[in-house]
Write a protein that holds these residues in place. Structure first.
Motif, PDB file in Angstrom:
ATOM      1  N   ILE A  43      47.078  73.243  18.857  1.00  0.00           N
ATOM      2  CA  ILE A  43      47.220  73.735  20.222  1.00  0.00           C
ATOM      3  C   ILE A  43      48.089  74.987  20.204  1.00  0.00           C
ATOM      4  O   ILE A  43      49.223  74.958  19.709  1.00  0.00           O
ATOM      5  N   TRP A  44      47.554  76.077  20.727  1.00  0.00           N
ATOM      6  CA  TRP A  44      48.298  77.333  20.829  1.00  0.00           C
ATOM      7  C   TRP A  44      48.409  77.720  22.291  1.00  0.00           C
ATOM      8  O   TRP A  44      47.409  77.763  23.004  1.00  0.00           O
ATOM      9  N   LEU A  45      49.643  78.011  22.733  1.00  0.00           N
ATOM     10  CA  LEU A  45      49.884  78.397  24.113  1.00  0.00           C
ATOM     11  C   LEU A  45      50.777  79.634  24.139  1.00  0.00           C
ATOM     12  O   LEU A  45      51.726  79.744  23.345  1.00  0.00           O
ATOM     13  N   ARG A  46      50.475  80.543  25.048  1.00  0.00           N
ATOM     14  CA  ARG A  46      51.329  81.719  25.215  1.00  0.00           C
ATOM     15  C   ARG A  46      51.949  81.684  26.595  1.00  0.00           C
ATOM     16  O   ARG A  46      51.255  81.487  27.595  1.00  0.00           O
ATOM     17  N   HIS A  47      53.263  81.865  26.654  1.00  0.00           N
ATOM     18  CA  HIS A  47      53.981  81.835  27.922  1.00  0.00           C
ATOM     19  C   HIS A  47      55.016  82.946  27.911  1.00  0.00           C
ATOM     20  O   HIS A  47      55.981  82.912  27.134  1.00  0.00           O
TER      21      HIS A  47
END
Length: 366
Positions: free
Chosen positions: A155-159
């Motif tokens: 899982i890759w998330l950008r914030h």
């Protein structure tokens, strides 16, 4: 001559069994669909879904429903077949003709084994894809949500200026495994990195364990500081609800081989793979409930069949089946927490009910 007679008797028993099995399966599938329809109908009406979407959704739910109710239908068919024969005196006549209870029951047990193998194959090749398609129809085509490609184990998330990588997420248990968060400056150069073996969500914060925090010089990229914490509360830019997105891969969406690969991979990398191992073994064990239910239905039919009406027989079958499924669910819950091993959690109910069936069978045959 005896073989020919036995063959005729087997055909007679199986003809009665298949008639009752088809009726029981159709009844249980129909009830399941009716309940599911009333649970989902508001969603379809609210979003103005067409009749084709109703049909697509419930057709894709059918394989899952059939695999779940087939053991109960098998139990009822065996119980009513032998119970009816006992009530009509046919079993007495067969015993008088020299045929044992084991010989009379053999074709029913073979059918229980055959159904178990069919369900096992369906759990590997049919059910996962149709479950995903049913969920896609409801979440995307009916509700108009986004079509999401989501990998449970990467899982890759950008914030904002952070990039978060999570090895595995379990939104139901509110846990994460294998966390890495990179923080960047305005020039997109790494200034900080946080690693944690796992985390549990509590009080709007993630309580992370085995945390390593590093800071870097943005210009040279050299390591400035490194700190280690056995446990640390962190405000990660995600909550468990963020992982409950349409199209996300739940364990029921995975085939047996996919669950095995994922469980072994997580275990090799040092992450908690208990839930995946339990679900993998449960996916294998659950189909064999057909064989267990067929075996269990035989002594109950012999003991109760003479004095049990159709309605009482149905109620007794449902009661036995419900007890099995409650016990199976309870053992799986203990398996998820690590109280029992995955093998015990997945196969425990089958083994216990098989032992009860064997004891009743031997008592009746004695």
């Amino acid at each position: 001559m005896e073989k020919v007679t036995m063959l005729i008797i087997n055909r007679y028993i199986l003809r009665s069994f298949f008639r009752l099995f088809a009726l029981a399966l159709a009844t249980f599938v129909g009830l399941y669909l009716l309940i599911d329809f009333f649970e989902r109908v508001d969603n379809f009406i609210e979003h103005g879904a067409s009749a084709s979407l109703y049909l697509a959704y419930f057709l894709n739910k059918m394989p899952l429903i059939i695999t779940q109710v087939t053991p109960l239908a098998c139990l009822m068919a065996v119980f009513m077949t032998l119970g009816g024969m006992a009530r009509n005196g046919e079993l007495t006549a067969m015993h008088a003709g020299g045929f044992s209870l084991a010989a009379i029951s053999a074709p029913l047990l073979r059918m229980g084994l055959l159904f178990s193998l069919i369900l096992l194959t369906a759990n590997e090749f049919v059910v996962p894809d149709t479950v995903k398609q049913a969920r896609h129809v409801l979440a995307t085509e009916v509700k108009g949500g986004p079509s999401v490609t989501y990998k449970r184990d990467r899982i890759w998330l950008r914030h904002q200026k952070n990039i978060l990588n999570i090895r595995a997420a379990n939104p139901d248990r509110q846990t994460l495994e294998g966390i890495t968060m990179l923080s960047f400056d305005d020039g997109f150069r790494v200034r900080e990195r946080l690693d944690a073996a796992g985390a549990t969500f509590a009080g709007n914060l993630w309580r992370c364990r085995d945390v390593v925090g590093r800071t870097f010089d943005p210009d040279s990229g050299s390591l400035l500081t490194e700190q280690r914490f056995p446990e640390k509360a962190m405000a990660l830019p995600v909550t468990p609800e963020d992982f409950k997105v349409p199209g996300s891969k739940r364990n029921e969406d995975l085939s047996i081989s996919e669950l095995k690969r994922l469980a072994n991979k997580l275990q090799q990398e040092g992450y908690n793979s208990t839930r995946f191992h339990v679900d993998m073994h449960a996916r294998i064990a659950s189909p064999f409930a057909c064989l267990v239910m067929a075996f269990l239905g035989i002594p109950f039919a012999i003991r109760k069949g003479r004095g049990v009406s159709l309605a009482s027989g149905i109620a007794l079958s449902i009661g036995i089946g419900a007890t099995y499924f409650i016990m199976h669910a309870a053992l799986l819950a203990f398996g998820y927490t690590g109280t029992f091993s995955p093998l015990v959690a997945a196969w425990g109910a089958n083994i216990l009910f098989l032992m009860v069936a064997a004891w009743l069978f031997l008592q009746g045959d004695a």
